[in-house]
Write a protein that holds these residues in place. Sequence first.
Motif, mmCIF file in Angstrom:
data_model
loop_
_atom_site.group_PDB
_atom_site.id
_atom_site.type_symbol
_atom_site.label_atom_id
_atom_site.label_comp_id
_atom_site.label_asym_id
_atom_site.label_seq_id
_atom_site.Cartn_x
_atom_site.Cartn_y
_atom_site.Cartn_z
ATOM 1 N N GLU A 27 -10.202 -5.294 -25.382
ATOM 2 C CA GLU A 27 -9.940 -4.170 -26.188
ATOM 3 C C GLU A 27 -10.435 -2.769 -25.900
ATOM 4 O O GLU A 27 -9.674 -1.898 -25.901
ATOM 5 C CB GLU A 27 -9.818 -4.605 -27.628
ATOM 6 N N THR A 28 -11.733 -2.896 -25.509
ATOM 7 C CA THR A 28 -12.310 -1.700 -25.299
ATOM 8 C C THR A 28 -12.542 -1.193 -23.915
ATOM 9 O O THR A 28 -13.197 0.050 -23.504
ATOM 10 C CB THR A 28 -13.861 -1.909 -25.731
ATOM 11 N N ILE A 29 -11.687 -1.789 -23.078
ATOM 12 C CA ILE A 29 -11.463 -1.182 -21.582
ATOM 13 C C ILE A 29 -10.477 -0.174 -21.614
ATOM 14 O O ILE A 29 -9.250 -0.515 -21.845
ATOM 15 C CB ILE A 29 -11.220 -2.463 -20.763
ATOM 16 N N ALA A 30 -10.810 0.970 -21.610
ATOM 17 C CA ALA A 30 -9.966 2.094 -21.562
ATOM 18 C C ALA A 30 -8.909 2.346 -20.571
ATOM 19 O O ALA A 30 -7.623 2.608 -20.792
ATOM 20 C CB ALA A 30 -10.731 3.279 -21.811
ATOM 21 N N ASP A 31 -9.270 1.726 -19.365
ATOM 22 C CA ASP A 31 -8.379 2.083 -18.313
ATOM 23 C C ASP A 31 -7.498 0.712 -18.266
ATOM 24 O O ASP A 31 -7.791 -0.547 -18.051
ATOM 25 C CB ASP A 31 -9.457 2.117 -17.048
#
Length: 394
Positions: free
Chosen positions: A356-360
């Motif tokens: 969930e925290t992988i922005a790409d």
Amino acid sequence: MSVQDGSPTAFSEATLKAYLAQTPLLAQHFGGKIADLSVTEIGDGNLNFVFFVRGPDAALAIKQALPWSRMSKGARALGSNRLGFETRALQIFAEFAPQHVPHIYHYDEGNALMAQEFLTPHIILRKGLMAAQDYPLLGDHISTYLANCLYGSSGLGMAPSRRRALQADFARNIELCEITERLVFTHPFQTAASNRWSTPDLDAEVAALQANAALITRVQALKLGFLTQSEALLHGDLHSGSIMLTADQTQVIDPEFATFGPMGFDIGMLLGNLMLAYFAQPGHAGRPAYKAQTLRLVEQIWQEFARKFSDLAKADGWSTPLVQPLLSGVLADTIGYAAIEMIRRIIGAAHIAEFETIADAKLRVKCEKAALNHAVALLTHPAPDTIGILTAGL
Ligand code: SR1
Ligand code: MG
């Protein structure tokens, strides 16, 4: 007081302080200095609220289980007795692995509140894995926890009369088992409103796995195992958010889903989450060697668990020809439950911070797809008989 009309209501800083002042054991813990306490809500789980209460000389983590799940923001009703199961499970696990379980100071059923040791400077394993932290003792510690607790509550390790009474008690943890049955074993493998995934990128993968008859049969067999086997008292939710650690201490928290079930469920949930951390590493600031290290940890945990479990059985006089096939079955279950955990964290209702925290978004989908494909291959493997199958090809 927090109880109104028989059901607990949420504490505020002021009402929690008033509660602490009125509860002699807890007031004493803080040396009576209640006015000096700072209270911060720090919970990041799906169900409960957790307050960090800190005074000049002492601290506590105080959990409160309101009659609904936090994840649903009040929409889904849930009984408040889950902290009772958690408290009793922690007390039992403390008999078997005291060095890996936090101390419980107080449980109040009416207020659905439990006070436990505040673990500091420990952090949640999930966060440590995302930050590519080294935990050289984790494999040894968590395999000891698993071997001691699963053996100790199994038919091999526990006195039969006590075991029957505990099975009867934990069989009443119905609501939380129902969450596992629904969110882990059922919804991700059919069309369900609670499912969500990176759409449209994973649409084809999700449709294919839900239509894969061999995979569905294997998932149903593992679900039936969860529903009917009573091999040991499980933590029931042993993902990497349920472990707090430092470089030299490992503590297992939050066993509110505790129930008797197949041993491979706990081990598989943990190893499945480590595998997810592996697949998510490209999205985080990981060192290249960290991925290989994570896979070695997965294998080490199984191997050391199996050795420690066998040693405990041998010391109690159980014959090796009995124990070895039992462990082979646990291994096959472990690989299956690990794969189910991986799938449900990508396409079910409860996702994990690693992805969930992988922005790409493109990179996130690439990581999720690799994990999903690996898990599908594991569930359709004809004979998962060595731990190397979990990490093969990576
Ligand atoms: C509504 S609870 C969703 C998930 O969070 C818990 O930690 C369990 O893993 C559960 O499946
Ligand atoms: Mg939890």
